[in-house]
Design an enzyme around this catalytic site. Structure first.
Site, mmCIF file in Angstrom:
data_model
loop_
_atom_site.group_PDB
_atom_site.id
_atom_site.type_symbol
_atom_site.label_atom_id
_atom_site.label_comp_id
_atom_site.label_asym_id
_atom_site.label_seq_id
_atom_site.Cartn_x
_atom_site.Cartn_y
_atom_site.Cartn_z
ATOM 1 N N ASN A 210 0.846 -1.207 0.000
ATOM 2 C CA ASN A 210 0.000 0.000 0.000
ATOM 3 C C ASN A 210 0.874 1.247 0.000
ATOM 4 O O ASN A 210 1.862 1.324 0.740
ATOM 5 C CB ASN A 210 -0.855 -0.031 1.284
ATOM 6 C CG ASN A 210 -1.965 0.995 1.301
ATOM 7 O OD1 ASN A 210 -2.762 1.063 0.357
ATOM 8 N ND2 ASN A 210 -2.035 1.797 2.347
ATOM 9 N N HIS A 247 -4.739 9.816 -1.970
ATOM 10 C CA HIS A 247 -5.029 11.089 -1.290
ATOM 11 C C HIS A 247 -4.783 12.190 -2.319
ATOM 12 O O HIS A 247 -3.631 12.569 -2.571
ATOM 13 C CB HIS A 247 -4.091 11.284 -0.095
ATOM 14 C CG HIS A 247 -4.324 10.314 1.015
ATOM 15 N ND1 HIS A 247 -5.459 10.335 1.790
ATOM 16 C CD2 HIS A 247 -3.570 9.298 1.491
ATOM 17 C CE1 HIS A 247 -5.398 9.374 2.696
ATOM 18 N NE2 HIS A 247 -4.262 8.723 2.528
HETATM 19 O O1 G3I Z 1 -5.382 9.996 20.001
HETATM 20 C C1 G3I Z 1 -4.334 10.953 20.240
HETATM 21 C C2 G3I Z 1 -4.784 11.962 21.269
HETATM 22 O O2 G3I Z 1 -4.989 11.322 22.509
HETATM 23 C C3 G3I Z 1 -3.712 13.040 21.391
HETATM 24 O O3 G3I Z 1 -4.166 14.044 22.271
HETATM 25 C C4 G3I Z 1 -3.444 13.660 20.020
HETATM 26 C C5 G3I Z 1 -2.356 14.740 20.027
HETATM 27 O O4 G3I Z 1 -1.098 14.212 19.843
HETATM 28 O O5 G3I Z 1 -3.027 12.629 19.124
HETATM 29 C C6 G3I Z 1 -4.009 11.630 18.930
HETATM 30 O O6 G3I Z 1 -3.514 10.661 18.055
HETATM 31 C C7 G3I Z 1 -3.408 11.051 16.712
HETATM 32 C C8 G3I Z 1 -4.202 10.066 15.864
HETATM 33 O O7 G3I Z 1 -4.042 10.374 14.484
HETATM 34 C C9 G3I Z 1 -5.676 10.058 16.187
HETATM 35 O O8 G3I Z 1 -6.240 11.295 15.894
HETATM 36 C C10 G3I Z 1 -1.962 11.032 16.300
HETATM 37 O O9 G3I Z 1 -1.234 12.034 17.008
HETATM 38 C C11 G3I Z 1 -1.844 11.264 14.814
HETATM 39 O O10 G3I Z 1 -0.494 11.068 14.409
HETATM 40 C C12 G3I Z 1 -2.697 10.283 14.049
HETATM 41 O O11 G3I Z 1 -2.659 10.619 12.693
HETATM 42 C C13 G3I Z 1 -3.012 9.576 11.797
HETATM 43 C C14 G3I Z 1 -1.884 9.403 10.778
HETATM 44 O O12 G3I Z 1 -2.251 8.428 9.826
HETATM 45 C C15 G3I Z 1 -0.583 8.930 11.419
HETATM 46 O O13 G3I Z 1 -0.678 7.584 11.780
HETATM 47 C C16 G3I Z 1 -4.293 9.950 11.083
HETATM 48 O O14 G3I Z 1 -5.377 9.921 12.022
HETATM 49 C C17 G3I Z 1 -4.590 8.943 9.976
HETATM 50 O O15 G3I Z 1 -5.667 9.411 9.204
HETATM 51 C C18 G3I Z 1 -3.365 8.816 9.076
HETATM 52 O O16 G3I Z 1 -3.630 7.821 8.130
HETATM 53 C C19 G3I Z 1 -2.589 7.636 7.173
HETATM 54 C C20 G3I Z 1 -2.567 6.179 6.805
HETATM 55 O O17 G3I Z 1 -2.403 5.386 7.946
HETATM 56 C C21 G3I Z 1 -1.481 5.898 5.801
HETATM 57 N N1 G3I Z 1 -1.601 6.748 4.638
HETATM 58 C C22 G3I Z 1 -1.681 8.168 4.923
HETATM 59 C C23 G3I Z 1 -2.808 8.456 5.890
HETATM 60 C C24 G3I Z 1 -2.947 9.925 6.112
HETATM 61 O O18 G3I Z 1 -1.812 10.444 6.746
#
Ligand code: G3I
Length: 448
Positions: A210, A247
């Protein structure tokens, strides 16, 4: 293990079930029935995609399952889910050797209770590694990564249709090189090692690579991933599919050669999936084009949007999804549904004697309704032996059935009814248990 030695299993069966399925939405009050292949168009994304042998799914944040507005749209519109964050390495193994499956299991249970397919995301990735893994290198890291793949794929065995085994392992830009990461530094064969471990742990899940920015056929990154898949296929590395995240925002818009990219990967002998679709400002043309491109490529198995409402999106300020923050359908939703409904159903072979695994059609006839329960009968055409998957909305419960052999999933809400020689119409009684409006949904019809 080479692809050819793979046991036929759940994954194959579920895929067959989506070929000419009968995702039938019942409008309870009017008694209107939307029939697959009939002139009346399907009214939800999942039902329409299923009629064309595809799924239409969404990323789900488990914390939002408590939001009834969110869950109502999820259950109504989508027949596939991907955990937005809950199956990532840091979520599942926060401390080495300590696995935390609670949230991921909750999503899988929800999906199964609704008859939705689950994409696992993701087993091996340079990002979202827990601290203990970020600090590792060399053989220690390689073994920890392989152990994670094995443990997680084993835990979910039988419940995951597709795994994103490896995510985002290539560099952007013109180099066509692998992305530098601690995993890459363990040796160039880390990707194939992860695929082999995943195959061993769950032989029936389809295994995908992916990535993002592999949508434009002319991009060096797309070509590099293409060459890797070609190489894997030629050497028997067990890879079944490629996920194009898609995206489309800012610097990476929908490319006019997207269909060429999909069909070129497919020509290597892998399925293609559109795994994380979102488009800045949700233009109707681009959404329509993506759907039409997928429908034009037989091995394009489905589309997953990366969230339900704009307010759920990881880039909410760009309003890139199909529902606005109030849960209302946007013009992009209408464009997607219309494109799905305009698509042709996949070929089913001879409709009177379809081969095992091909499709059939299940037609629902609402039956008698009492104060506490109602009857439903289902007539199958296109096959003399068949299985039909029916999903019931909890707390409703099927209390009795006739003219078929039923089996149930663990939730008790999804029934697979198999022909038992007593004809092509079966029936069942559903107890309302306080919910008088929901009606059963036919998820699929499979011949043989
Ligand atoms: O849940 C915590 C919260 O408790 C905390 O207060 C806050 C502040 O740091 O963070 C929250 O977690 C975040 C999580 O999303 C849930 O909202 C993480 O910091 C944040 O890094 C995370 O981002 C995700 C990102 O991947 C990184 O893993 C996005 O939701 C998610 O949509 C995104 O998805 C990715 C795919 O996995 C791979 N392809 C790209 C796509 C978009 O970036």
């Amino acid at each position: 293990m080479a692809n050819s030695s793979r046991a036929p299993g759940r994954s194959r069966r579920l895929r067959a079930a989506l070929v000419v399925s009968a995702a039938v939405g019942l409008l309870a009050t009017a008694g209107a029935v939307v029939l697959p292949g009939s002139a009346s168009a399907a009214s939800t994304l999942g039902a329409s995609a299923a009629e064309r042998g595809r799924y239409f799914g969404t990323a789900v944040a488990v914390s939002r399952l408590n939001d009834s507005a969110y869950t109502t749209i999820l259950n109504r519109e989508f027949n596939q889910v991907t955990a937005e964050n809950e199956m990532k390495i840091d979520a599942l193994q926060p401390n080495q050797g300590q696995f935390n499956y609670g949230n991921a299991d909750r999503l899988v249970q929800h999906a199964r209770s609704q008859g939705m397919l689950v994409r696992g995301h993701t087993l091996a990735w340079h990002s979202q590694q827990p601290g203990w893994m970020q600090n590792m290198s060399g053989t220690t890291l390689r073994n920890a990564m392989l152990n994670h793949v094995t443990q997680v794929a084993t835990h979910f065995r039988g419940q995951i249709e597709w795994w994103d085994v490896v995510n985002e392992a290539f560099q952007d830009g013109s180099s066509g090189a692998r992305r530098d990461s601690n995993l890459q530094r363990t040796g160039n064969d880390w990707i194939e090692a992860a695929f082999r471990a995943a195959r061993q742990a769950d032989p029936n899940a389809d295994l995908c690579y992916n990535d993002y920015n592999i949508d434009n056929w002319n991009d060096a990154k797309t070509q590099a991933v293409y060459r890797m898949v070609q190489d894997f296929k030629s050497r028997g590395v067990p890879i079944d599919c490629v996920g194009l995240q898609s995206h489309f925002t800012g610097g990476s818009n929908y490319p006019s050669n997207y269909r060429t990219t999909l069909s070129s990967f497919a020509a290597l002998g892998v399925d293609v999936h559109i795994t994380e679709l979102d488009i800045r400002n949700a233009p109707t043309d681009a959404y329509r084009n993506v759907v039409n491109d997928c429908l034009a490529v037989a091995r394009c198995k489905g589309i997953t949007v990366w969230g339900i409402r704009d307010s759920d999106s990881w880039r909410s300020s760009e309003n890139p999804l199909l529902f606005n923050g109030s849960g209302q359908k946007k013009p992009a939703y209408d464009a997607v549904l219309a494109a799905l409904n305009n698509g042709t159903a996949p070929p089913t072979g001879n409709p009177t004697t379809p081969p095992p695994g091909a499709g059939c059609t299940a037609t629902v006839t609402p039956g008698q309704v009492w104060g506490d329960r109602y009857n439903t009968s289902v007539t199958v055409s296109g096959a003399s032996t068949w299985s039909v998957v029916v999903a019931i909305t909890a707390p409703q419960k099927i209390s009795s059935t006739w003219s078929g052999n039923p089996t149930w999933d663990s939730s008790g809400n999804v029934m697979t009814m198999r022909s038992n020689g007593s004809g092509n119409t079966f029936g069942f009684t559903t107890m309302m248990n306080g919910n008088s409006s929901a009606r059963p949904q036919i998820r699929s019809c499979t011949a043989g």
